[in-house]
Design an enzyme around this catalytic site. Structure first.
Site, PDB file in Angstrom:
ATOM      1  N   ARG A 286     -10.281   3.864  10.045  1.00  0.00           N
ATOM      2  CA  ARG A 286     -10.785   2.903   9.059  1.00  0.00           C
ATOM      3  C   ARG A 286     -10.433   1.477   9.536  1.00  0.00           C
ATOM      4  NH1 ARG A 286      -6.330   0.952   9.105  1.00  0.00           N
ATOM      5  NH2 ARG A 286      -4.624   1.158   7.629  1.00  0.00           N
TER       6      ARG A 286
ATOM      7  N   HIS B 260      -9.645   7.953   7.654  1.00  0.00           N
ATOM      8  CA  HIS B 260      -9.843   8.153   9.092  1.00  0.00           C
ATOM      9  C   HIS B 260     -10.491   9.526   9.286  1.00  0.00           C
ATOM     10  CE1 HIS B 260      -6.893   4.965   9.878  1.00  0.00           C
ATOM     11  NE2 HIS B 260      -5.924   5.661   9.339  1.00  0.00           N
TER      12      HIS B 260
ATOM     13  N   SER C 124       3.169   7.659  11.492  1.00  0.00           N
ATOM     14  CA  SER C 124       1.997   7.034  10.867  1.00  0.00           C
ATOM     15  C   SER C 124       1.074   8.069  10.223  1.00  0.00           C
ATOM     16  CB  SER C 124       1.214   6.263  11.926  1.00  0.00           C
ATOM     17  OG  SER C 124       0.511   7.191  12.736  1.00  0.00           O
ATOM     18  N   CYS C 125       0.097   7.560   9.502  1.00  0.00           N
ATOM     19  CA  CYS C 125      -0.858   8.439   8.810  1.00  0.00           C
ATOM     20  C   CYS C 125      -1.613   9.333   9.787  1.00  0.00           C
ATOM     21  CB  CYS C 125      -1.829   7.593   7.995  1.00  0.00           C
ATOM     22  SG  CYS C 125      -2.556   6.231   8.912  1.00  0.00           S
ATOM     23  N   ASN C 126      -2.082   8.767  10.898  1.00  0.00           N
ATOM     24  CA  ASN C 126      -2.839   9.569  11.866  1.00  0.00           C
ATOM     25  C   ASN C 126      -1.954  10.611  12.532  1.00  0.00           C
ATOM     26  OD1 ASN C 126      -5.627   8.700  11.949  1.00  0.00           O
ATOM     27  ND2 ASN C 126      -4.843   6.695  12.559  1.00  0.00           N
TER      28      ASN C 126
ATOM     29  N   THR D  26       0.827  -1.226   0.000  1.00  0.00           N
ATOM     30  CA  THR D  26       0.000   0.000   0.000  1.00  0.00           C
ATOM     31  C   THR D  26       0.856   1.269   0.000  1.00  0.00           C
ATOM     32  OG1 THR D  26      -1.633  -1.242   1.262  1.00  0.00           O
ATOM     33  CG2 THR D  26      -1.899   1.146   1.215  1.00  0.00           C
TER      34      THR D  26
HETATM   35  P1  NAD Z   1       1.277  -3.697   3.146  1.00  0.00           P
HETATM   36  O1  NAD Z   1       1.020  -4.985   3.807  1.00  0.00           O
HETATM   37  O2  NAD Z   1       0.247  -3.132   2.240  1.00  0.00           O
HETATM   38  O3  NAD Z   1       2.626  -3.791   2.293  1.00  0.00           O
HETATM   39  C1  NAD Z   1       3.794  -4.342   2.827  1.00  0.00           C
HETATM   40  C2  NAD Z   1       4.645  -4.924   1.704  1.00  0.00           C
HETATM   41  O4  NAD Z   1       5.813  -5.497   2.259  1.00  0.00           O
HETATM   42  C3  NAD Z   1       3.936  -6.014   0.920  1.00  0.00           C
HETATM   43  O5  NAD Z   1       4.219  -5.824  -0.450  1.00  0.00           O
HETATM   44  C4  NAD Z   1       4.596  -7.298   1.450  1.00  0.00           C
HETATM   45  O6  NAD Z   1       4.619  -8.295   0.451  1.00  0.00           O
HETATM   46  C5  NAD Z   1       5.985  -6.808   1.742  1.00  0.00           C
HETATM   47  N1  NAD Z   1       6.700  -7.645   2.719  1.00  0.00           N
HETATM   48  C6  NAD Z   1       6.190  -8.408   3.706  1.00  0.00           C
HETATM   49  N2  NAD Z   1       7.172  -9.017   4.393  1.00  0.00           N
HETATM   50  C7  NAD Z   1       8.334  -8.618   3.819  1.00  0.00           C
HETATM   51  C8  NAD Z   1       9.690  -8.930   4.041  1.00  0.00           C
HETATM   52  N3  NAD Z   1      10.059  -9.744   5.037  1.00  0.00           N
HETATM   53  N4  NAD Z   1      10.632  -8.349   3.248  1.00  0.00           N
HETATM   54  C9  NAD Z   1      10.291  -7.490   2.245  1.00  0.00           C
HETATM   55  N5  NAD Z   1       8.991  -7.178   1.985  1.00  0.00           N
HETATM   56  C10 NAD Z   1       8.037  -7.737   2.751  1.00  0.00           C
HETATM   57  O7  NAD Z   1       1.641  -2.675   4.312  1.00  0.00           O
HETATM   58  P2  NAD Z   1       1.449  -1.107   4.281  1.00  0.00           P
HETATM   59  O8  NAD Z   1       0.043  -0.784   4.631  1.00  0.00           O
HETATM   60  O9  NAD Z   1       2.015  -0.562   3.029  1.00  0.00           O
HETATM   61  O10 NAD Z   1       2.332  -0.689   5.548  1.00  0.00           O
HETATM   62  C11 NAD Z   1       3.724  -0.523   5.442  1.00  0.00           C
HETATM   63  C12 NAD Z   1       4.190   0.352   6.575  1.00  0.00           C
HETATM   64  O11 NAD Z   1       3.574   1.637   6.443  1.00  0.00           O
HETATM   65  C13 NAD Z   1       3.827  -0.132   7.987  1.00  0.00           C
HETATM   66  O12 NAD Z   1       4.825   0.269   8.884  1.00  0.00           O
HETATM   67  C14 NAD Z   1       2.538   0.616   8.270  1.00  0.00           C
HETATM   68  O13 NAD Z   1       2.302   0.756   9.649  1.00  0.00           O
HETATM   69  C15 NAD Z   1       2.849   1.954   7.624  1.00  0.00           C
HETATM   70  N6  NAD Z   1       1.678   2.734   7.240  1.00  0.00           N
HETATM   71  C16 NAD Z   1       0.589   2.144   6.691  1.00  0.00           C
HETATM   72  C17 NAD Z   1      -0.512   2.922   6.354  1.00  0.00           C
HETATM   73  C18 NAD Z   1      -1.768   2.334   5.780  1.00  0.00           C
HETATM   74  O14 NAD Z   1      -2.825   2.867   5.995  1.00  0.00           O
HETATM   75  N7  NAD Z   1      -1.702   1.250   5.034  1.00  0.00           N
HETATM   76  C19 NAD Z   1      -0.475   4.310   6.556  1.00  0.00           C
HETATM   77  C20 NAD Z   1       0.696   4.886   7.060  1.00  0.00           C
HETATM   78  C21 NAD Z   1       1.756   4.088   7.408  1.00  0.00           C
END
Ligand code: NAD
Length: 339
Positions: A169, A220, A140-142, A13
């Protein structure tokens, strides 16, 4: 011009959005992204021209699926100037040793603890603190959403206390797991982690947060109550919020009454993936009485941290000052720039 070589570890994401945003900048290039298994996302990465790097033990999986890979995650670390770690929460910490060994800079995301990087980042509040750093963490986003409005209000009026309720969300739109389907789920461990996370950047702020998970995927919503050190009028508060970087003020009389219309607006603006990078505040929902200020803000969880990651790269690689980075990032992503 220096062109920084950026590797994206984790193309989910956040990772795929950061890759597109980095690709849109003139002073940086994406030299590769990682995937752990062949999937539609690895195909998308290749279609966008990003080289694929994978954990060494996963190479046979990709060979079997006939998906070409350029090398291992270690190889990417050797070639890159900086890695943006976008792996799931708590996975980034497993990679820190690899980044240290390769001598590559790394940005972690909000799913990791502040202590992992020792520095947390927000473009508006503390761009300079990551200057030249080897590690940093984009909050983080929030937390990004709260800093975008609370920091400028604190700077202008002084915040005595902040009380925030976050309606979160339940899952991202691309997820088919997790989240309440027909319920509201309070976070009973108080304060929630969001307040302390804001304090990783504004340690002086007296802030209390509560959160409720809701059965929605698109955004959110925060209700923010600030006790200010001085009395302000509603108009004065609106002026500060309106002039805050990456904050979009809307009015419900224009038809934007909910997060649904915000997502429609982002789509109408022609944004990549219909993303709304700005924090959206309802002008007619801002109210001040004496020294108490109340407002609502909506946070697009999948994208508000994306411009911050781009700025964090510039700060850590000492490319330019905060205002210039914000300007460049905003122009490339189509975000209105406010000086
Ligand atoms: P996600 O699950 O959508 O994507 C994570 C990616 O990492 C996937 O492509 C997965 O295949 C890959 N992955 C998993 N294990 C791995 C490994 N061992 N080595 C390499 N790649 C690996 O997660 P996300 O939502 O993109 O979240 C990523 C980070 O961003 C987290 O720290 C999350 O807290 C933060 N974040 C997420 C959001 C949100 O709303 N989704 C918002 C802000 C911050």
């Amino acid at each position: 011009m220096t062109v920084v070589k950026v590797g994206i570890n984790g193309f989910g994401t956040i990772g795929k959005r950061v890759a597109t945003a980095v690709d849109a900048q003139e002073d940086m290039e994406v030299i590769g992204v990682t995937k752990t298994r062949p999937s539609f996302e690895s195909e998308i990465a290749r279609a966008k021209g990003f080289d694929l790097y994978v954990p060494g033990d996963r190479i046979p999986l990709f060979d079997e699926a006939e998906v070409p890979v350029k090398g291992t995650v270690e190889d990417l670390c050797e070639k890159a100037d900086i890695i943006v770690d976008c792996t799931p929460g708590n996975v980034g910490q497993m990679y820190k040793d690899m980044y240290s060994k390769a001598g590559v800079k790394a940005i972690f995301q909000g799913g990791e603890d502040h202590s992992l990087a020792g520095t947390s980042f927000n473009s508006t509040a503390n761009y300079q603190e990551s200057w030249g750093a080897q590690f940093s963490r984009v909050v983080s986003c929030n937390t990004t959403g709260l800093l975008r409005t609370v920091f400028p209000l604190d700077r202008q009026f002084g915040v005595e206390k902040a009380y925030v309720t976050l309606v979160r969300r339940g899952a991202d739109p691309g997820d088919s797991k997790g989240g309440p389907i027909n319920a509201l789920e309070p976070s009973v461990k108080l304060p929630t982690h969001h307040g302390p996370d804001v304090q990783s950047i504004m340690p002086w702020l007296n802030i209390n947060t509560m959160a409720i998970k809701a059965s929605t995927t698109i955004m959110h919503m925060h209700t923010v109550t600030l006790e200010l050190k001085n009395e302000v009028t509603t108009e004065e508060a609106i002026e500060v919020i309106r002039n805050s970087p990456r904050v979009r003020v809307v009015n419900s009389s224009s038809g934007i009454k909910s997060t649904a219309e915000i997502m429609e607006l982002a789509s109408d603006l022609g944004r990549d993936r219909s993303d709304m990078y700005e924090i959206v505040v309802w002008e007619d929902g801002i109210k001040s009485t004496g020294n108490m200020l109340y407002y609502y803000q909506a946070v697009h969880q999948e994208s508000d941290v994306v411009p911050e990651n781009v700025d964090c790269i510039r700060s850590m690689c000492k490319l330019c000052e905060a205002d210039e980075s914000t300007r460049l990032t905003n122009i490339a992503l189509g975000i209105p720039y406010k000086r």
